[in-house]
Motif scaffolding. Sequence first.
Motif, PDB file in Angstrom:
ATOM      1  N   ASP A 107       0.949  -1.141   0.161  1.00  0.00           N
ATOM      2  CA  ASP A 107       0.113  -0.045  -0.072  1.00  0.00           C
ATOM      3  C   ASP A 107       0.911   1.210  -0.002  1.00  0.00           C
ATOM      4  N   THR A 108       0.516   2.291  -0.520  1.00  0.00           N
ATOM      5  CA  THR A 108       1.052   3.606  -0.531  1.00  0.00           C
ATOM      6  C   THR A 108       1.379   4.142   0.502  1.00  0.00           C
ATOM      7  N   GLY A 109       0.421   3.768   1.595  1.00  0.00           N
ATOM      8  CA  GLY A 109       0.793   4.480   2.871  1.00  0.00           C
ATOM      9  C   GLY A 109       1.723   3.866   3.955  1.00  0.00           C
ATOM     10  N   TYR A 110       2.074   2.448   3.396  1.00  0.00           N
ATOM     11  CA  TYR A 110       3.004   1.737   4.308  1.00  0.00           C
ATOM     12  C   TYR A 110       4.530   2.468   4.450  1.00  0.00           C
ATOM     13  N   VAL A 111       5.014   2.807   5.540  1.00  0.00           N
ATOM     14  CA  VAL A 111       6.309   3.211   5.661  1.00  0.00           C
ATOM     15  C   VAL A 111       7.248   2.091   5.965  1.00  0.00           C
ATOM     16  N   LEU A 116      14.786   3.069   4.466  1.00  0.00           N
ATOM     17  CA  LEU A 116      14.663   3.376   3.273  1.00  0.00           C
ATOM     18  C   LEU A 116      15.677   3.572   2.266  1.00  0.00           C
ATOM     19  N   VAL A 117      15.599   3.002   1.125  1.00  0.00           N
ATOM     20  CA  VAL A 117      16.929   2.800   0.077  1.00  0.00           C
ATOM     21  C   VAL A 117      17.319   4.099  -0.454  1.00  0.00           C
ATOM     22  N   GLY A 118      18.647   4.360  -0.423  1.00  0.00           N
ATOM     23  CA  GLY A 118      19.224   5.276  -1.283  1.00  0.00           C
ATOM     24  C   GLY A 118      18.847   6.928  -0.771  1.00  0.00           C
ATOM     25  N   PRO A 144      10.583  14.456  -8.823  1.00  0.00           N
ATOM     26  CA  PRO A 144       9.493  13.945  -9.294  1.00  0.00           C
ATOM     27  C   PRO A 144       8.638  12.919  -8.674  1.00  0.00           C
ATOM     28  N   PRO A 145       7.541  12.505  -9.263  1.00  0.00           N
ATOM     29  CA  PRO A 145       6.799  11.543  -8.426  1.00  0.00           C
ATOM     30  C   PRO A 145       7.273  10.298  -8.030  1.00  0.00           C
ATOM     31  N   GLY A 146       6.817   9.830  -6.993  1.00  0.00           N
ATOM     32  CA  GLY A 146       7.395   8.482  -6.475  1.00  0.00           C
ATOM     33  C   GLY A 146       9.017   8.589  -6.184  1.00  0.00           C
ATOM     34  N   ALA A 147       9.609   9.901  -5.930  1.00  0.00           N
ATOM     35  CA  ALA A 147      10.797   9.996  -5.522  1.00  0.00           C
ATOM     36  C   ALA A 147      11.181   9.887  -4.109  1.00  0.00           C
ATOM     37  N   GLY A 148      10.147   9.529  -3.115  1.00  0.00           N
ATOM     38  CA  GLY A 148      10.316   9.048  -1.798  1.00  0.00           C
ATOM     39  C   GLY A 148       9.948  10.529  -0.751  1.00  0.00           C
ATOM     40  N   LYS A 149       9.639  11.506  -1.513  1.00  0.00           N
ATOM     41  CA  LYS A 149       9.417  12.760  -0.619  1.00  0.00           C
ATOM     42  C   LYS A 149       8.558  12.520   0.702  1.00  0.00           C
ATOM     43  N   THR A 150       7.270  11.934   0.401  1.00  0.00           N
ATOM     44  CA  THR A 150       6.397  11.841   1.402  1.00  0.00           C
ATOM     45  C   THR A 150       6.919  10.756   2.497  1.00  0.00           C
ATOM     46  N   VAL A 151       7.710   9.746   1.927  1.00  0.00           N
ATOM     47  CA  VAL A 151       7.874   8.479   3.033  1.00  0.00           C
ATOM     48  C   VAL A 151       9.065   9.030   3.707  1.00  0.00           C
ATOM     49  N   VAL A 152      10.112  10.163   3.085  1.00  0.00           N
ATOM     50  CA  VAL A 152      11.399  10.336   3.863  1.00  0.00           C
ATOM     51  C   VAL A 152      10.553  11.372   5.064  1.00  0.00           C
ATOM     52  N   SER A 209       6.798  19.693  -3.753  1.00  0.00           N
ATOM     53  CA  SER A 209       6.078  19.831  -5.202  1.00  0.00           C
ATOM     54  C   SER A 209       6.791  18.837  -6.000  1.00  0.00           C
ATOM     55  N   ASN A 210       6.468  18.551  -7.339  1.00  0.00           N
ATOM     56  CA  ASN A 210       6.993  17.801  -8.187  1.00  0.00           C
ATOM     57  C   ASN A 210       7.928  18.957  -9.053  1.00  0.00           C
ATOM     58  N   SER A 211       7.607  20.130  -9.126  1.00  0.00           N
ATOM     59  CA  SER A 211       8.411  21.163  -9.903  1.00  0.00           C
ATOM     60  C   SER A 211       8.939  22.211  -9.105  1.00  0.00           C
ATOM     61  N   PRO A 246      15.291  11.447  -9.037  1.00  0.00           N
ATOM     62  CA  PRO A 246      14.757  10.209  -9.313  1.00  0.00           C
ATOM     63  C   PRO A 246      15.678   9.133  -8.982  1.00  0.00           C
ATOM     64  N   TYR A 247      14.995   7.901  -8.609  1.00  0.00           N
ATOM     65  CA  TYR A 247      15.563   6.502  -8.268  1.00  0.00           C
ATOM     66  C   TYR A 247      16.273   5.937  -9.747  1.00  0.00           C
ATOM     67  N   ASN A 248      17.163   5.333  -9.441  1.00  0.00           N
ATOM     68  CA  ASN A 248      17.837   4.682 -10.778  1.00  0.00           C
ATOM     69  C   ASN A 248      17.227   3.057 -10.622  1.00  0.00           C
ATOM     70  N   MET A 299      13.087  -5.457  -0.941  1.00  0.00           N
ATOM     71  CA  MET A 299      12.819  -5.038   0.578  1.00  0.00           C
ATOM     72  C   MET A 299      11.239  -5.622   1.034  1.00  0.00           C
ATOM     73  N   ARG A 300      10.442  -5.406   0.025  1.00  0.00           N
ATOM     74  CA  ARG A 300       8.891  -5.665   0.248  1.00  0.00           C
ATOM     75  C   ARG A 300       8.587  -7.144  -0.109  1.00  0.00           C
ATOM     76  N   VAL A 301       9.433  -7.549  -1.077  1.00  0.00           N
ATOM     77  CA  VAL A 301       8.920  -8.731  -1.641  1.00  0.00           C
ATOM     78  C   VAL A 301       8.746  -9.886  -0.475  1.00  0.00           C
ATOM     79  N   ASP A 310      10.350   6.111 -10.810  1.00  0.00           N
ATOM     80  CA  ASP A 310       9.161   6.361  -9.817  1.00  0.00           C
ATOM     81  C   ASP A 310       8.956   5.118  -9.144  1.00  0.00           C
ATOM     82  N   ALA A 311       9.201   5.091  -7.640  1.00  0.00           N
ATOM     83  CA  ALA A 311       9.277   3.992  -6.700  1.00  0.00           C
ATOM     84  C   ALA A 311       7.683   3.587  -6.531  1.00  0.00           C
ATOM     85  N   ARG A 312       6.884   4.469  -6.660  1.00  0.00           N
ATOM     86  CA  ARG A 312       5.258   3.935  -6.497  1.00  0.00           C
ATOM     87  C   ARG A 312       4.925   3.336  -7.711  1.00  0.00           C
ATOM     88  N   ARG A 313       5.347   3.720  -8.985  1.00  0.00           N
ATOM     89  CA  ARG A 313       5.109   2.925 -10.098  1.00  0.00           C
ATOM     90  C   ARG A 313       5.584   1.352  -9.952  1.00  0.00           C
TER      91      ARG A 313
END
Length: 427
Positions: free
Chosen positions: A30-34, A38-40, A69-77, A196-198, A222-224, A234-236, A263-266
């Motif tokens: 789930d998106t809300g899971y912390v 945290l990687v990188g 960018p989206p899914g770069a970990g801003k919220t989770v950090v 923000s994304n921008s 962004p993540y590589n 880590m989640r699998v 994008d990690a979310r993707r």
Amino acid sequence: MDNINSDTPQPKTLFNFNNIKIFKNPHILDTGYVPDVLVGRDDEIRAVADIFYPIFIHGTPGHAFIYGPPGAGKTVVLEHVFRQLYLEAESSGNFPDGLNLKHITVSCKKHDTTVRILMYLIAELGYTGKVSKRGVTSGYYYDIFYKALKEKSYSLTIIFDEIDRLRDDNILYNFSRSGELKDLNEGQFIHIIGVSNSGLFINSLDPRVDSSMQRETIIFPPYNEDQLIQILNMRVPLAFYPNVVSEDTVNRCAKEAAEDEGDARRAIYLLQTAGHIAIKTSCYTVQPAHVVLAAQKIKEDISLQFVLNMSYQEKFVLLAMLNTDIYLKKGKYFTTGDVYRIYYDMCKFVGEEEFSLAAISQKVSKFKMMGIVNANTTSKGRGGLTSQIVFIGDPTTLKNAIFKDGKFIRFVTYVPDVKKICSTQIW
Ligand SMILES: Nc1ncnc2c1ncn2[C@@H]1O[C@H](COP(=O)(O)OP(=O)(O)OP(=O)(O)O)[C@@H](O)[C@H]1O
């Protein structure tokens, strides 16, 4: 006599998936899971934690803008740092007595004006007094907000998510000056973090607001692909049963997501969707082929969502563009003029009044902003300009989505008289 339905045998049950065991704990995806680790993101965690450092020397935290960018970990950090901050505040000998920390995230997409934001904050603070909804100015809501904050004696961090959608930045100015204006109790503070994304948003800030905030800027890259693989790995083992997800499957998700802005979310969503496809297709493991199907499904869902939220006119113009792509595309791209000819013909076909070429140009620009098409403006000689338009990706899903709207059924039989269209001057 044979039963007429004998060629379509119905399954005995609707929900028996042959006892296929794929997800051990689906909530891990789930998106809300912390996650605990945290990687990188060590540098970013340090930078965000440093904003709060002054608290431990009896100062106030610095305002900050975070973008990436989206899914770069801003919220989770941010969530990780707050979790740690509350934990360490309890045990640290340096933490000021009586300081009562709280954070509230305001989605500026939903709450984009001063009044809406204040009403949201008042509700989040648990204010139980009466709040008028009509015939009052923003000053009225500010008074209730400060009253609620003083009553609770919270020192509040307000996270403005998607801060670029804020319609009025006065609220940032007022909050950043709340200490000076004696709106708060001794030692209490209001602290602002904009997300923000921008980074472009910062340039558009009123200089008076920007200077009063004296904020830090933290950039999330962004993540590589390797980092995305680690995030998934880590989640699998927590989310799936053992031996259900192979290395190839994880790699495939990471590759797709790395190509899409890192994008990690993707990446996580792809894996989750691939897991569901595995169950529905009676497979005992999640395979790379399921990831390919998952990517296709996500694309279709996004197209559908885009199109469902469009007005009737936007769908009409988009259908005209899709028809132009099918009937008129001479080479790689088509122009706004081409779209207009087809659009005009479609209006005649169903007997609808047409909009101007300028109105259609505006819609094309909007589709470009939405990421549906690429449109580069070029000179068409004699000082005129035109756009070279090309769909990003396969447009079939967009067309299917438009036809889900019953009003467009009448276009199903539309086939333009291409020769006539190309030879008619319609503007
Ligand atoms: N470094 C990381 N380690 C583990 N999981 C991560 C990491 N970064 C992001 N994630 C996960 O990826 C998903 C997206 O992350 P997050 O919501 O923090 O992105 P964001 O930068 O805030 O995106 P947006 O700008 O779109 O809101 C979340 O499920 C989050 O837990």
